[in-house]
Structures are given as structure tokens and as C-alpha cells.
Design a protein around this motif. Sequence first.
Motif, PDB file in Angstrom:
ATOM      1  N   LYS A 100       0.820  -1.217   0.000  1.00  0.00           N
ATOM      2  CA  LYS A 100       0.000   0.000   0.000  1.00  0.00           C
ATOM      3  C   LYS A 100       0.851   1.262   0.000  1.00  0.00           C
ATOM      4  N   GLY A 101       1.937   1.206  -0.786  1.00  0.00           N
ATOM      5  CA  GLY A 101       2.754   2.394  -0.997  1.00  0.00           C
ATOM      6  C   GLY A 101       3.869   2.621   0.000  1.00  0.00           C
ATOM      7  N   PRO A 136       4.323   6.863  -9.124  1.00  0.00           N
ATOM      8  CA  PRO A 136       3.953   7.184  -7.745  1.00  0.00           C
ATOM      9  C   PRO A 136       4.932   6.641  -6.712  1.00  0.00           C
ATOM     10  N   ASN A 137       5.766   5.669  -7.122  1.00  0.00           N
ATOM     11  CA  ASN A 137       6.667   5.039  -6.159  1.00  0.00           C
ATOM     12  C   ASN A 137       8.106   5.547  -6.259  1.00  0.00           C
ATOM     13  N   SER A 161       6.940  12.915  -2.752  1.00  0.00           N
ATOM     14  CA  SER A 161       7.531  12.054  -1.730  1.00  0.00           C
ATOM     15  C   SER A 161       9.046  12.247  -1.705  1.00  0.00           C
ATOM     16  N   ASP A 193      -4.167  14.417  -0.350  1.00  0.00           N
ATOM     17  CA  ASP A 193      -4.356  13.160   0.372  1.00  0.00           C
ATOM     18  C   ASP A 193      -3.035  12.784   1.042  1.00  0.00           C
ATOM     19  N   SER A 195      -2.146  10.328   2.755  1.00  0.00           N
ATOM     20  CA  SER A 195      -1.750   8.923   2.701  1.00  0.00           C
ATOM     21  C   SER A 195      -0.921   8.600   1.461  1.00  0.00           C
ATOM     22  N   THR A 196      -0.902   9.496   0.484  1.00  0.00           N
ATOM     23  CA  THR A 196      -0.123   9.255  -0.743  1.00  0.00           C
ATOM     24  C   THR A 196       1.278   9.844  -0.664  1.00  0.00           C
TER      25      THR A 196
END
Length: 369
Positions: A100-101, A136-137, A161, A193, A195-196
Amino acid sequence: MSENLKRLTGQGVSIWLDDISRERLRTGNLEALIRDKQVTGVTSNPTIFASALSKGDAYDTQLRDLSVRGVDVGEAVRAITTFDIRWAADVLRPVYDATKGVDGRVSIEVDPRLADDSAEKTVAEARALWWLVNRPNVFIKIPATLDGLPAITQALAEGISVNVTLIFSLERYRAVMDAWLAGLEGAKANGLDLSTIESVASFFVSRFDTEIDKRLDKIGTPEAVALKGKAAIANARLAYAAYEDVVNDPRWQALEAAGARPQRPLWASTGVKNPDYPDTMYVDQLVTAGTVNTMPEKTLDAVADHGNIDGDTIRPGYEQAWNTMAELKQAGIDYDDVVKALEEEGVQKFVASWDELLGTLETELRKAG
């Protein structure tokens, strides 16, 4: 699959590989390490890319295309490095999805020549890398210099991130965590968000021992020499204690309630520099849940073969860590001077590595033309 690596991940430590190359990617080596060695992330730096470029033929086609197009070396370095980072991110995407990331992350560094420049330039570089990789990662690596701190906050506030790198001192680490919290608060105010948005804080380990051991040898007393090889572990353990203080603070708890996730401590520079020391010491002695250990493959293999993974080795060592720091001070070690020297040297090494990468790329572009 190594039982030692299973035990390490069973303790809640994420194993990341401190290396990347197109050869690893095209041969399936990275996939094999994910499958067989519990690897769940990758970190990179300019030295790693320079080494990869100078070996084999994996980059030949892209180098020829870049040469034909007549691109400058700055554009070429971004084209080559972001290609590899995207590829690695895709290989690790199943890990990213499964966790989940949390894991499945790949780090790429901003131009280190900006480390002591304006935060505005660093943020612009972070945005550019975020857009270029477009995964996204990905983690954007930003050094924890004084000029880097506001850039860290701004990048996180924009939903980027961040892997905060080049941390040596406990005081600076606390400032990094403050910058991280401010960034999440900014992201919340921006309606993002939480959580991202992920972050890790890369606390450098072996270099700390290298610098302090050199000073202890110079002092030369039996008491000083007896402290060799103890400083880095103590410093890292106290960094984790500082982290625990922050995650127990109401400021963080309010963000956590809004969906934010912790900025995990990451142990970097975990390859042993002194051959007299056990080659797994910076792994075996820094085990606790919710941390990352990024290892060169040599260290990864050593842990797999003969690591001594036996429960939490950080929290039970707090008192010993404080005692070690007091003994170092009594022996004549100036902690503030040590961390200042290490940061300055770290920035210089990053810049030298970047210059090496540019030089290697210029050579390879000429050969390809």
C-alpha cells in the motif's frame, strides 16, 4: 531464500538495495533480488550511475540517440537516469501495491550542486524529476543541509515524496523531522491526500565511525582507542530515540489521524569501511520495526550468509548509546565539529560524484557519436 533476511524483514526492517544499473534491469537481476533476497526498494546516487555507464553496453543505444540529437550533457544525464528509475519503479510496482505504498520505492537525487544553494532551485529540480519519472513510487532525494530544509517542506507540501539524505547529527535530524511535519501540514492545507505522501530520513552510519575512529587514533589513549567502532551505532540508536519522541508528539498524531504515514528512519552507508569490523554490524545492530536499511549488494549477501539477526537491537541499547556518547566527549571528541565536517565532506563528495557522472557521460557521448 536466506533465513537471516527473512528474520530481518520479520522484525519490520525493509531491505533496500543501494545500487541500480540498466544491466541489473535488463537481465532481471533486480527482480531476482526482490524474489530471493527480500529487496523491497532501491536507492541511487551519481557515483552508482557513473559506474553503471562505464561498464558494458546496456546504455549504447540511448547514448547513440542522444549523441545524434546533439543534446547537452545536462539533458542527457536526466534522460538516462530517469529512464532507469522509471524502469526500476515499474519492476518494484507490485511491491508498492502489496505494501500500500510503503515500500516498492526507488530514489533519485536532485543535482547535489544545489545543496547549499537556494531552496527555490532545489524545489524546481525536485518538481522536474517528479514529472520526468512520473511514477507514484519514486522518492526525490534532497540533502538535509540548512538550505535543503525549506525545500523538503515545500516539496512535501506539494505532494512530492522525499528521501531526505545526508543526515549525520541528532540536531539536524530533529530539524529534518520538523521540516517533514511542516510539509505534511502544508499538504493538508493544500487539500492533498496525506496517505499518498511518503518520506524516509537517511541517517548515515559508517562514515560517522570512519571520521571518529580517525580522531580517536589521533588522541591515542587506551580509553580513546577502546571506543573505536562504537560511535556510529550509538548515534543511530539515539536518532531512533529522537524519532520516537516525534511520533509520540500530538503534532504528529494530528497528522496521523488525517491519514499521514511516518517518515521512516533509513540507515544509509551501511557497508563497513573498516575491514577489522564485522561486515554486517550496521545491519545486525540497527534492527527495529518501521525502519529501512539500504545496503550495497556485498553487505546484502553478507547478511544473507552470516548475519546475526536476533530481535530488536535499537531500543534496548539507548542507555548504552548515551554512555558511549558521554565517553566519546570525555575522550576529547567534539561531536559538533565531527558532524559539521561530515556534512561538508558529504556535500563535496556528492558534488564530486555528480561531476564524475557528467564527465563519464561526456566521454560516452563522444564515443557514441
